[in-house]
Design a protein around this motif. Structure first.
Motif, PDB file in Angstrom:
ATOM      1  N   LEU A 188     -82.157 -81.287 -56.501  1.00 25.90           N
ATOM      2  CA  LEU A 188     -83.179 -81.447 -55.404  1.00 25.90           C
ATOM      3  C   LEU A 188     -83.255 -82.391 -54.246  1.00 25.90           C
ATOM      4  N   ARG A 189     -82.803 -83.416 -54.690  1.00 31.30           N
ATOM      5  CA  ARG A 189     -82.049 -84.542 -53.767  1.00 31.30           C
ATOM      6  C   ARG A 189     -81.245 -84.253 -53.046  1.00 31.30           C
ATOM      7  N   SER A 190     -80.084 -83.820 -53.647  1.00 32.09           N
ATOM      8  CA  SER A 190     -79.125 -84.301 -53.094  1.00 32.09           C
ATOM      9  C   SER A 190     -78.792 -82.563 -52.850  1.00 32.09           C
ATOM     10  N   PHE A 191     -79.581 -82.086 -52.762  1.00 27.67           N
ATOM     11  CA  PHE A 191     -79.102 -80.373 -52.106  1.00 27.67           C
ATOM     12  C   PHE A 191     -80.433 -79.360 -51.047  1.00 27.67           C
ATOM     13  N   VAL A 192     -81.126 -80.157 -51.766  1.00 27.50           N
ATOM     14  CA  VAL A 192     -82.188 -79.014 -50.832  1.00 27.50           C
ATOM     15  C   VAL A 192     -83.330 -80.257 -50.194  1.00 27.50           C
ATOM     16  N   VAL A 193     -84.387 -81.114 -50.917  1.00 29.90           N
ATOM     17  CA  VAL A 193     -85.188 -81.747 -49.366  1.00 29.90           C
ATOM     18  C   VAL A 193     -84.475 -83.241 -50.123  1.00 29.90           C
ATOM     19  N   GLU A 194     -84.856 -83.757 -49.325  1.00 28.30           N
ATOM     20  CA  GLU A 194     -84.927 -85.604 -50.078  1.00 28.30           C
ATOM     21  C   GLU A 194     -85.877 -86.305 -48.661  1.00 28.30           C
ATOM     22  N   PRO A 195     -87.026 -86.932 -49.855  1.00 37.31           N
ATOM     23  CA  PRO A 195     -87.949 -88.154 -49.223  1.00 37.31           C
ATOM     24  C   PRO A 195     -87.417 -88.778 -48.376  1.00 37.31           C
ATOM     25  N   PHE A 196     -88.449 -89.584 -47.548  1.00 40.49           N
ATOM     26  CA  PHE A 196     -88.028 -90.816 -46.385  1.00 40.49           C
ATOM     27  C   PHE A 196     -89.348 -91.068 -46.057  1.00 40.49           C
ATOM     28  N   LYS A 197     -89.296 -93.024 -46.023  1.00 38.50           N
ATOM     29  CA  LYS A 197     -90.222 -93.549 -45.723  1.00 38.50           C
ATOM     30  C   LYS A 197     -89.669 -93.535 -44.049  1.00 38.50           C
ATOM     31  N   ILE A 198     -90.583 -93.668 -43.035  1.00 37.64           N
ATOM     32  CA  ILE A 198     -90.908 -93.974 -41.804  1.00 37.64           C
ATOM     33  C   ILE A 198     -90.886 -95.939 -42.102  1.00 37.64           C
ATOM     34  N   PRO A 199     -89.686 -96.921 -41.356  1.00 33.68           N
ATOM     35  CA  PRO A 199     -89.968 -98.016 -41.764  1.00 33.68           C
ATOM     36  C   PRO A 199     -90.735 -98.757 -40.456  1.00 33.68           C
ATOM     37  N   SER A 200     -89.986 -97.733 -39.295  1.00 29.53           N
ATOM     38  CA  SER A 200     -90.127 -98.893 -38.137  1.00 29.53           C
ATOM     39  C   SER A 200     -91.125 -98.150 -36.876  1.00 29.53           C
ATOM     40  N   GLY A 201     -91.317 -98.343 -35.641  1.00 26.79           N
ATOM     41  CA  GLY A 201     -92.302 -97.645 -34.988  1.00 26.79           C
ATOM     42  C   GLY A 201     -91.140 -97.284 -33.852  1.00 26.79           C
ATOM     43  N   SER A 202     -90.241 -96.645 -33.624  1.00 23.27           N
ATOM     44  CA  SER A 202     -88.668 -96.511 -33.203  1.00 23.27           C
ATOM     45  C   SER A 202     -89.628 -94.610 -32.908  1.00 23.27           C
ATOM     46  N   MET A 203     -90.348 -93.846 -33.532  1.00 23.84           N
ATOM     47  CA  MET A 203     -89.890 -92.803 -32.983  1.00 23.84           C
ATOM     48  C   MET A 203     -92.248 -92.324 -32.763  1.00 23.84           C
ATOM     49  N   ILE A 204     -92.291 -93.129 -32.370  1.00 21.37           N
ATOM     50  CA  ILE A 204     -93.375 -93.083 -32.285  1.00 21.37           C
ATOM     51  C   ILE A 204     -94.160 -91.939 -30.847  1.00 21.37           C
ATOM     52  N   PRO A 205     -94.368 -91.273 -30.627  1.00 25.10           N
ATOM     53  CA  PRO A 205     -95.641 -91.112 -31.359  1.00 25.10           C
ATOM     54  C   PRO A 205     -95.570 -89.415 -32.186  1.00 25.10           C
ATOM     55  N   THR A 206     -94.182 -89.358 -32.602  1.00 23.65           N
ATOM     56  CA  THR A 206     -93.765 -88.157 -32.932  1.00 23.65           C
ATOM     57  C   THR A 206     -93.901 -88.759 -34.666  1.00 23.65           C
ATOM     58  N   LEU A 207     -93.466 -89.444 -35.253  1.00 25.26           N
ATOM     59  CA  LEU A 207     -93.776 -90.730 -36.797  1.00 25.26           C
ATOM     60  C   LEU A 207     -93.755 -91.794 -36.740  1.00 25.26           C
ATOM     61  N   LEU A 208     -94.638 -92.025 -37.500  1.00 24.75           N
ATOM     62  CA  LEU A 208     -95.662 -93.451 -37.124  1.00 24.75           C
ATOM     63  C   LEU A 208     -95.182 -94.044 -38.746  1.00 24.75           C
ATOM     64  N   VAL A 209     -95.144 -95.030 -38.004  1.00 20.78           N
ATOM     65  CA  VAL A 209     -94.974 -96.444 -39.607  1.00 20.78           C
ATOM     66  C   VAL A 209     -95.549 -96.165 -40.747  1.00 20.78           C
ATOM     67  N   GLY A 210     -95.163 -95.825 -41.878  1.00 19.19           N
ATOM     68  CA  GLY A 210     -95.640 -94.882 -42.824  1.00 19.19           C
ATOM     69  C   GLY A 210     -96.156 -93.583 -43.658  1.00 19.19           C
ATOM     70  N   ASP A 211     -95.183 -93.331 -42.418  1.00 18.59           N
ATOM     71  CA  ASP A 211     -95.668 -91.507 -42.918  1.00 18.59           C
ATOM     72  C   ASP A 211     -94.670 -90.904 -43.696  1.00 18.59           C
ATOM     73  N   PHE A 212     -94.257 -90.341 -44.527  1.00 14.73           N
ATOM     74  CA  PHE A 212     -93.662 -89.497 -45.882  1.00 14.73           C
ATOM     75  C   PHE A 212     -93.046 -88.852 -45.552  1.00 14.73           C
ATOM     76  N   ILE A 213     -91.967 -88.277 -45.070  1.00 11.44           N
ATOM     77  CA  ILE A 213     -91.618 -87.025 -44.540  1.00 11.44           C
ATOM     78  C   ILE A 213     -90.349 -86.788 -45.869  1.00 11.44           C
ATOM     79  N   LEU A 214     -90.430 -85.527 -46.086  1.00 13.11           N
ATOM     80  CA  LEU A 214     -89.246 -84.347 -46.141  1.00 13.11           C
ATOM     81  C   LEU A 214     -87.274 -84.235 -45.231  1.00 13.11           C
ATOM     82  N   VAL A 215     -86.563 -84.360 -45.655  1.00 14.25           N
ATOM     83  CA  VAL A 215     -85.255 -84.554 -45.228  1.00 14.25           C
ATOM     84  C   VAL A 215     -84.822 -82.751 -45.949  1.00 14.25           C
ATOM     85  N   ASN A 216     -84.294 -82.012 -44.665  1.00 18.29           N
ATOM     86  CA  ASN A 216     -83.899 -80.946 -44.769  1.00 18.29           C
ATOM     87  C   ASN A 216     -82.384 -81.467 -45.392  1.00 18.29           C
ATOM     88  N   LYS A 217     -81.386 -80.802 -46.584  1.00 19.35           N
ATOM     89  CA  LYS A 217     -79.875 -81.530 -47.259  1.00 19.35           C
ATOM     90  C   LYS A 217     -79.349 -80.585 -46.232  1.00 19.35           C
TER      91      LYS A 217
END
Length: 262
Positions: free
Chosen positions: A55-84
């Protein structure tokens, strides 16, 4: 830490134990005798690790936002899914593409291996595609000579620092997203790194003008004046791409943030 490599090594180790028990050890044990604990645990963990690795290699991978560079779309502490698989099927660990399905588009939120240190994963928005001329001058974005639409969207209140930033709606292709642009921050790019193909970029007091090399992408953070991105460290090679971020699945501070985004 290369979690994919660790998971792969665990998969190999438990797989060897499972095969050893399935085709050799159990035939030598007396009927009804239990397997040694190290064989039993290794063999029982193998199917679980196999599913997680797949699942992690070919479907989705979890990722945690570490910084505020993507505010306001993503905040520090957001747990997101990445389409692989959105950008093609890649071999795990070495990240080599074996099946070409699609390519990043302007406006995508993309996770990639940081070019200056591939052991780190970064997340930014795709702004420039291979061959594009990207200009960010006096805090206005232009692509191939056309100014990217930008409209004022009021102010954004930073929940952790309790101050306001000017917020705008920007349109890349058919997608609209919010960006923060500080009026008082300087327009020039400070502390530019000596990255590969730096000769494709021209820096002035007004900002930067770059031509994106083939096989590379130009990315920027939505929090424009608080993001270290392609303006600073250069282009993202195709081989560094991890996947397209698309969903916030958890945030300990704000459960209402759960959902999709662009």
């Amino acid at each position: 830490m290369n979690f994919a490599l660790i998971l792969f090594l665990l998969l190999v180790a438990t797989g060897v134990l499972w095969l050893f028990d399935r085709f050799h050890a159990r035939k030598l044990r007396p009927a009804g005798a239990p397997a040694p604990w190290w064989v039993e645990y290794g063999a029982s963990f193998f199917p679980v690790i196999l599913v997680v690795f797949g699942l992690r290699s070919f479907v989705v991978e979890p990722f945690k936002i570490p910084s505020g560079s993507m505010i306001p779309t993503l905040l520090v502490g957001d747990f997101i899914l990445v389409n692989k698989w959105n950008y093609g099927i890649r071999l795990p660990v070495i990240n080599k593409k074996i099946i070409d399905i699609g390519a990043p588009q302007r406006g995508d939120v993309m996770v990639f291996r940081y070019p200056a240190d591939p052991s780190l994963d970064y997340i930014k928005r795709v702004v420039g595609l291979p061959g594009d001329r990207v200009e960010y001058l006096n805090k206005r974005l232009r692509i191939n000579g056309e100014t990217v639409p930008l409209e004022s969207a009021g102010s954004y209140l930073h929940p952790d620092r309790l101050y306001y930033s000017p917020q705008y709606t920007e349109k890349l292709g058919e997608r609209e997203h919010a960006v923060l642009i500080e009026r008082d921050a300087p327009a020039f790019v400070p502390q530019v790194m000596n990255f590969p193909q730096r000769g494709n970029c021209t820096y002035t007091s007004a900002g930067v003008n770059c031509t994106v090399p083939e096989g590379h992408y130009f990315v920027m953070g939505d929090n424009r004046d608080a993001s270290s991105d392609s303006r600073v460290w250069g282009f993202v090679p195709e081989d560094n791409i991890v996947g397209r971020a698309f969903f916030i699945w958890f945030n300990f501070s704000d459960m209402k943030r759960i959902g999709g985004f662009y």
